[in-house]
Scaffold this motif. Structure first.
Motif, PDB file in Angstrom:
ATOM      1  N   ILE B 158       0.822  -1.213   0.000  1.00 30.74           N
ATOM      2  CA  ILE B 158       0.000   0.000   0.000  1.00 30.74           C
ATOM      3  C   ILE B 158       0.852   1.258   0.000  1.00 30.74           C
ATOM      4  N   TYR B 159       1.899   1.242   0.820  1.00 32.30           N
ATOM      5  CA  TYR B 159       2.672   2.463   0.992  1.00 32.30           C
ATOM      6  C   TYR B 159       3.910   2.529   0.092  1.00 32.30           C
ATOM      7  N   GLY B 160       4.069   1.574  -0.794  1.00 25.86           N
ATOM      8  CA  GLY B 160       5.189   1.587  -1.741  1.00 25.86           C
ATOM      9  C   GLY B 160       6.528   1.421  -1.075  1.00 25.86           C
ATOM     10  N   ILE B 161       6.559   0.594  -0.033  1.00 24.92           N
ATOM     11  CA  ILE B 161       7.804   0.403   0.732  1.00 24.92           C
ATOM     12  C   ILE B 161       8.682  -0.666   0.080  1.00 24.92           C
ATOM     13  N   ARG B 162       7.976  -1.637  -0.496  1.00 29.11           N
ATOM     14  CA  ARG B 162       8.711  -2.798  -1.002  1.00 29.11           C
ATOM     15  C   ARG B 162       9.643  -2.407  -2.144  1.00 29.11           C
ATOM     16  N   LYS B 163      10.846  -2.968  -2.095  1.00 29.69           N
ATOM     17  CA  LYS B 163      11.817  -2.674  -3.137  1.00 29.69           C
ATOM     18  C   LYS B 163      11.610  -3.622  -4.317  1.00 29.69           C
ATOM     19  N   GLY B 164      12.122  -3.239  -5.386  1.00 28.63           N
ATOM     20  CA  GLY B 164      11.985  -4.074  -6.577  1.00 28.63           C
ATOM     21  C   GLY B 164      10.811  -3.654  -7.446  1.00 28.63           C
ATOM     22  N   GLU B 165      10.820  -4.141  -8.665  1.00 30.03           N
ATOM     23  CA  GLU B 165       9.775  -3.754  -9.625  1.00 30.03           C
ATOM     24  C   GLU B 165       8.498  -4.527  -9.367  1.00 30.03           C
ATOM     25  N   LYS B 166       7.383  -3.808  -9.424  1.00 28.46           N
ATOM     26  CA  LYS B 166       6.088  -4.453  -9.202  1.00 28.46           C
ATOM     27  C   LYS B 166       5.556  -5.020 -10.517  1.00 28.46           C
ATOM     28  N   ALA B 167       4.790  -6.082 -10.399  1.00 27.45           N
ATOM     29  CA  ALA B 167       4.184  -6.684 -11.601  1.00 27.45           C
ATOM     30  C   ALA B 167       3.152  -5.751 -12.214  1.00 27.45           C
ATOM     31  N   CYS B 168       2.537  -4.948 -11.366  1.00 30.43           N
ATOM     32  CA  CYS B 168       1.535  -4.000 -11.884  1.00 30.43           C
ATOM     33  C   CYS B 168       1.351  -2.879 -10.872  1.00 30.43           C
ATOM     34  N   THR B 169       0.765  -1.809 -11.334  1.00 29.20           N
ATOM     35  CA  THR B 169       0.446  -0.716 -10.406  1.00 29.20           C
ATOM     36  C   THR B 169      -1.042  -0.389 -10.510  1.00 29.20           C
ATOM     37  N   ILE B 170      -1.564   0.157  -9.446  1.00 29.58           N
ATOM     38  CA  ILE B 170      -2.998   0.479  -9.409  1.00 29.58           C
ATOM     39  C   ILE B 170      -3.272   1.730 -10.232  1.00 29.58           C
ATOM     40  N   LYS B 171      -4.301   1.660 -11.016  1.00 33.27           N
ATOM     41  CA  LYS B 171      -4.719   2.879 -11.725  1.00 33.27           C
ATOM     42  C   LYS B 171      -6.241   2.847 -11.931  1.00 33.27           C
ATOM     43  N   ASP B 172      -6.779   4.045 -12.106  1.00 31.97           N
ATOM     44  CA  ASP B 172      -8.224   4.141 -12.351  1.00 31.97           C
ATOM     45  C   ASP B 172      -8.508   3.789 -13.802  1.00 31.97           C
ATOM     46  N   LEU B 173      -9.622   3.104 -14.003  1.00 34.49           N
ATOM     47  CA  LEU B 173      -9.947   2.637 -15.347  1.00 34.49           C
ATOM     48  C   LEU B 173     -11.241   3.279 -15.841  1.00 34.49           C
ATOM     49  N   ASP B 174     -11.192   3.811 -17.050  1.00 33.00           N
ATOM     50  CA  ASP B 174     -12.385   4.422 -17.664  1.00 33.00           C
ATOM     51  C   ASP B 174     -12.923   3.528 -18.760  1.00 33.00           C
ATOM     52  N   TYR B 175     -14.225   3.444 -18.814  1.00 32.41           N
ATOM     53  CA  TYR B 175     -14.871   2.639 -19.862  1.00 32.41           C
ATOM     54  C   TYR B 175     -16.017   3.446 -20.455  1.00 32.41           C
ATOM     55  N   SER B 176     -15.781   4.019 -21.600  1.00 31.18           N
ATOM     56  CA  SER B 176     -16.823   4.875 -22.181  1.00 31.18           C
ATOM     57  C   SER B 176     -17.643   4.149 -23.240  1.00 31.18           C
ATOM     58  N   ASN B 177     -17.201   2.964 -23.620  1.00 27.80           N
ATOM     59  CA  ASN B 177     -17.892   2.287 -24.732  1.00 27.80           C
ATOM     60  C   ASN B 177     -19.019   1.368 -24.295  1.00 27.80           C
ATOM     61  N   GLY B 178     -19.239   1.220 -23.033  1.00 31.83           N
ATOM     62  CA  GLY B 178     -20.324   0.375 -22.557  1.00 31.83           C
ATOM     63  C   GLY B 178     -19.949  -1.095 -22.578  1.00 31.83           C
ATOM     64  N   GLN B 179     -20.872  -1.894 -22.055  1.00 31.59           N
ATOM     65  CA  GLN B 179     -20.640  -3.344 -21.999  1.00 31.59           C
ATOM     66  C   GLN B 179     -21.748  -4.117 -22.694  1.00 31.59           C
ATOM     67  N   GLY B 180     -22.348  -3.497 -23.713  1.00 34.35           N
ATOM     68  CA  GLY B 180     -23.406  -4.187 -24.439  1.00 34.35           C
ATOM     69  C   GLY B 180     -24.699  -4.234 -23.668  1.00 34.35           C
ATOM     70  N   ALA B 181     -24.996  -3.154 -22.967  1.00 30.88           N
ATOM     71  CA  ALA B 181     -26.225  -3.060 -22.170  1.00 30.88           C
ATOM     72  C   ALA B 181     -26.472  -1.587 -21.854  1.00 30.88           C
ATOM     73  N   PRO B 182     -27.715  -1.234 -21.595  1.00 29.72           N
ATOM     74  CA  PRO B 182     -27.980   0.193 -21.346  1.00 29.72           C
ATOM     75  C   PRO B 182     -27.392   0.718 -20.040  1.00 29.72           C
ATOM     76  N   ALA B 183     -27.362  -0.116 -19.016  1.00 32.13           N
ATOM     77  CA  ALA B 183     -26.714   0.310 -17.767  1.00 32.13           C
ATOM     78  C   ALA B 183     -25.251  -0.099 -17.881  1.00 32.13           C
ATOM     79  N   THR B 184     -24.373   0.865 -17.792  1.00 32.19           N
ATOM     80  CA  THR B 184     -22.966   0.546 -18.059  1.00 32.19           C
ATOM     81  C   THR B 184     -22.087   0.944 -16.885  1.00 32.19           C
ATOM     82  N   ILE B 185     -20.966   0.271 -16.821  1.00 33.59           N
ATOM     83  CA  ILE B 185     -19.948   0.648 -15.839  1.00 33.59           C
ATOM     84  C   ILE B 185     -19.002   1.602 -16.559  1.00 33.59           C
ATOM     85  N   THR B 186     -18.894   2.808 -16.045  1.00 38.33           N
ATOM     86  CA  THR B 186     -18.124   3.822 -16.764  1.00 38.33           C
ATOM     87  C   THR B 186     -16.720   4.011 -16.200  1.00 38.33           C
TER      88      THR B 186
END
Lengths: 618, 316
Positions: B158-186
């Motif tokens: 959480i606090y970025g203490i660990r040394k070495g390269e991380k496999a991935c980092t957290i980022k916010d994800l945007d989805y503007s194209n929908g998921q094939g339904a009227p109610a979408t996760i954006t």
């Protein structure tokens, strides 16, 4: 100060630049001037070698396209008002409360914004312009930012009108504005115009006058005039002033006081616009002539049903004296034509003439008897006043000189009217309203405020319910109401008046009754299905028409109890109605029903004719 | 010189284009069916109903239903609304019709479509009227589902203490194209919350949901009622059930203590919900990508309308 000066004031700066442009164009070689005039487009603007503003070439090449942009802006203004193409276009709501930092970061790190920047850099390298930090770069970055914003948040693509606006602003910016300001300033104009156009309306809509004038149209007028002194700008500006004046006047009339902007929550459609415009003109005309009839409640109004092939009614036409001059020893003859048109029930017409204060009837009338018109007929008539033994005697209505004879047609007529009303379960209505849903939009209903439609004739019928969408429940704390209004159409060219109201029938849709405790029940009696059949379908109607009466509860007015008015037959009734949920609502979420009214009356149509009587020459 | 260069580039471009045969060589499994913001689409077919109809006549009404979303519709309803004083459904047809239509899948990239047809009859339009304009409404009510699947980063440091390269980092994800339904996760925002147990972190997701379709969301159990004239509570509108899993483990998206109350209530067509993996993830594990699956279940309703002109048969 003339309109030209006034228009120029707002764009004083622009005018100064315009002056510079003139100088610049004057300084051009002759060949380049031709190019500047012809090259109105983006490429034209680039190709022409005009004068330089800062480090940019500004040609003023858009001069010839000014009128085109004015016309386009006007067309867009008209299209925006139309209901077609997704309804009235009023831009989009600016929603506050987003995480702005996050939005800015997303845009700045997006590939779209990156592409803009890349293209800009490549362009710089090709042009060998190494000054990266400057006004032009700043303008382009801001422009790219907002363009990325519009591309990323692309829900507005769903609106064809928004796309038209977007394209118009881009084309206007990249051709006309760019040709006068240079590309850097054009970038700034474009993103500002886009934001103003997309979100400006909702920010300004609370001020009523801005409901009618779109920002993009006004800006185009001012800008084009500031740059070109285009005469068309003045025309469109005057048009805007007229529109503003008429709407302002209409609003003042509506308030009955000093002019203030009235807040309104809904943007007007083309129909609203036209209706308001007509009302505005009507108000101006009425104020001018001083005959505004305070009694007429315009809230309860109606329109004449359009019968394309058969304009229904009785018309007294071509009433005129048989001779230009009559001598005192000969009968005075007046003739004319009665045109009567009806679709179903026959009309009984009695024609005649009278003269003098005593309204002395003509001695001979042809046709003498009452006659019937079944569908469409023209009937000539003539009236004759015998010569008076002593023309100066008081009993003689016609004297030497100019006299007025009134030709009349006395006939029975009836006017039918209907009003569309929507019904919905009150709980559902309340739930949808509470949830911020626009019920009419949800049910794709375009006719949000239906108005009464009445058949043509000398009497207008207006009807209105508490709201156009009536909430239905099992019990009511406040009952919805139905208002019915009858008025003479003497202000619309019908020269006559009602002599007797023979009947008034209310046809309430199935499941709607007059509230039992309401005072209306004292003058309206329940009428049976037979009376409904007779009144609603007509005496000559086919028998299967009676099916219609299954859908109505009929009430007839007890005309004996009707109060009388001496000056004008003008009646209004306001009745509480009781829509019963188990009967009114059908199987669908929203139900459309019709309230109908039929008025039967005797009407006298009059037309004055001037006759000249001279003494017999000796 | 420039013209020659442009000409040469043009020829090269044309040659490159001529090498294409125009067919889509992508394997069918590459097609992303969970895309778009529409579920069911509905439109009146041409001339059914016709623009003009004579009074006292029978005419057809046909509605073309297409499920272009990525979820199947079972037991949907379509109900027709008429101005009964002028138009009514023919005795043989019913105002309310049921339908079931399969949505898009990798085997059916376009989704299925269906026609619902009924006969209606016009009535007399009134003694002195020549014409009357009447509206016909068609309201569809159906249950629908939005399924969202994506890999998200679970960063236990959480606090970025660990040394070495991380496999991935957290980022916010945007989805503007929908998921094939009227109610979408954006949008999905990922957070790693510290747990009471110091050896664990709790993956936490803020999920933004929006109704981007042209209709309204109704409660799943009120779908049939939405297509009637019956009363609906305001809580029956804009309610979406949500279920989310991370690596197959259920996330807690409930607002209160009751896990079954995991529901979203849209306001102005939008809302967000927070879902947490209550079991947590051990801190000693390195950052890793984990599959996040979100299912939204809801009812949906929308209406289309068409005006017809009823004409009187004039006999003279």
């Amino acid at each position: 100060m003339g309109i030209r000066d006034w228009l120029s004031q707002g764009f004083g700066h622009a005018k100064r630049i315009s002056g510079n442009i003139k100088t610049g164009v004057q300084q051009m070689p002759a060949r380049t001037k031709v190019a500047a005039a012809a090259g109105a487009g983006l490429m034209g603007g680039l190709a022409a070698r005009g004068f330089r503003k800062g480090k940019e070439t500004v040609t003023g090449a858009g001069r010839d396209t000014g009128t085109m942009f004015l016309v386009l802006a006007f067309i867009i203004f008209v299209v925006d008002l139309m209901d077609a193409g997704g309804g009235r276009y009023t831009g989009f709501q600016w929603v506050w409360g987003f995480d702005n930092v996050s939005i800015i970061t997303n845009i700045a790190t997006s590939s779209i914004f990156g592409t803009f920047m890349l293209v800009y850099l490549i362009n710089k390298v090709i042009r060998k312009e190494w000054d990266l930090i400057g006004y032009k770069t700043f303008s382009f970055v801001v422009f790219s930012f907002w363009m990325t914003f519009f591309i990323m948040n692309n829900q507005w693509f769903a609106s064809l009108k928004a796309i038209i606006h977007f394209i118009y602003i881009l084309v206007f910016g990249f051709t006309f504005i760019k040709s006068y300001e240079g590309s850097s300033t054009a970038y700034n104009y474009i993103w500002v115009l886009l934001l103003l156009d997309f979100f400006g309306y909702t920010l300004l809509k609370e001020i009523v006058i801005f409901r009618y004038i779109p920002s993009i149209f006004l800006i185009t007028i001012f800008y084009v005039y500031g740059k070109t002194q285009n005469t068309a700008s003045i025309f469109f500006f005057v048009l805007v002033l007229v529109i503003l004046f008429i709407f302002a006047y209409k609003d003042v009339q509506a308030q009955g006081g000093d002019f203030t902007f009235i807040t309104d929550k809904s943007g007007p459609t083309w129909e609203d616009w036209w209706s308001d415009f007509s009302q505005g003109i009507g108000s101006v005309a009425n104020a001018w002539t001083g005959v505004l009839n305070k009694q007429i409640q315009y809230a309860i109004t109606g329109k004449v049903e359009e019968n394309q092939y058969k304009p229904i009614g009785v018309y007294l036409e071509d009433a005129r004296p048989a001779e230009t001059i009559f001598y005192e020893d000969e009968p005075i003859v007046v003739w004319g034509t009665i045109k009567a048109k009806t679709l179903d029930d026959p009309i009984k017409i009695q024609v005649g003439c009278y003269a003098g204060k005593e309204k002395k009837r003509a001695d001979k009338v042809n046709p003498k008897e009452e006659f019937e018109v079944f569908s469409l007929e023209d009937q000539n008539f003539d009236c004759a006043f015998n010569k008076c033994e002593n023309i100066e005697a008081p009993e003689c209505p016609l004297k030497i000189g100019s006299n007025k004879i009134t030709a009349f047609a006395d006939f029975n007529f009836e006017t039918l009217a209907y009003l569309k009303v929507y019904f919905m379960d009150n709980e559902r209505k309340r739930a949808m309203t509470r949830d911020g849903l626009d019920i009419f939009e949800e049910f794709d209903i375009k006719d949000r405020e239906p108005i009464t439609v009445y058949t043509n004739g000398p009497v207008a019928i207006g009807m209105g319910t508490t709201t156009s969408l009536v909430g239905v429940s099992d019990s009511y704390s406040v009952y919805p109401t139905l208002t019915v209004l009858l008025r003479n159409r003497d202000d619309e060219g019908w020269q006559g008046h009602i002599t007797r109201l023979n009947g008034l029938f209310l046809f309430l849709p199935e499941g709607v009754e007059l509230e039992s405790e309401d005072t209306c029940r004292e003058i309206f009696n329940n009428a049976g299905e037979e009376e409904c059949k007779k009144e609603l379908c007509g005496e000559t109607a086919e028998s299967d028409c009676s099916e219609v009466c299954k859908y109505y509860n009929t009430y007839s007015l007890d005309t004996k109890k009707l109060r009388e008015r001496e000056d004008e037959v003008f009646e209004s009734f306001r009745c509480k109605i009781n829509p019963m949920s188990n009967k009114v609502l059908g199987n669908t979420p929203i139900t459309t029903k019709y309230f109908r009214v039929k008025a039967k009356y005797d009407y006298i149509l009059e037309k004055p004719v001037t006759v000249n009587i001279e003494e017999v020459p000796e | 010189m420039n013209k020659k260069l442009i000409l040469m580039i043009g020829i090269l471009f044309l040659l490159a284009l001529s090498g294409c045969d125009g067919s889509n060589k992508n394997p069918i499994t590459d097609a992303d069916v969970r895309k778009g913001i529409e579920g069911l689409t509905m439109e009146f077919t041409k001339n059914a109903p016709p623009e003009k109809v004579f009074e006292d006549s029978i005419f057809p009404i046909a509605v073309n239903l297409k499920n272009i979303g990525a979820s199947d519709i079972e037991n949907g309803f379509i109900v027709f609304g008429f101005e009964k004083a002028y138009v009514d459904v023919n005795a043989k047809s019913g105002e309310k019709q049921g339908f079931s239509i399969k949505g898009k899948s990798i085997f059916n990239l376009n989704g299925d479509e269906e026609f619902v047809t009924i006969d209606a009859q016009t009535k007399k339009i009134g003694a002195q009227s020549e014409t009357h304009t009447s509206s016909i409404l068609a309201t569809a009510c159906y249950q629908y589902r939005t399924i969202f699947g994506e890999s998200v980063c679970v960063d236990t440091d959480i606090y970025g203490i660990r040394k070495g390269e991380k496999a991935c980092t957290i980022k916010d994800l945007d989805y503007s194209n929908g998921q094939g339904a009227p109610a979408t996760i954006t949008k999905i925002e990922t957070r790693m919350l510290p747990d009471v147990d110091e050896n664990k972190v709790k993956p936490h997701f803020i999920i933004y949901v929006e109704n981007k379709g042209n209709g309204e969301v109704v409660s799943l159990d009120k779908v049939e009622k939405a297509c009637t004239s019956e009363a609906l509570e305001y809580t029956d509108f804009n309610m979406i059930k949500i279920k989310a899993t991370l690596s197959g483990k259920d996330l807690d998206c409930s607002v209160g203590d009751e896990p079954s109350s995991a529901a979203i209530r849209l306001r102005e067509k939008k809302d967000m919900v927070r879902c947490t993996l209550e079991d947590g993830v051990g801190r000693n594990i390195d950052s890793y990508m984990a599959p996040l699956k979100i299912e939204l279940e809801y009812g949906y309703t929308f209406t289309i309308s068409k005006n017809i002109l009823i004409e009187k048969v004039l006999k003279y």
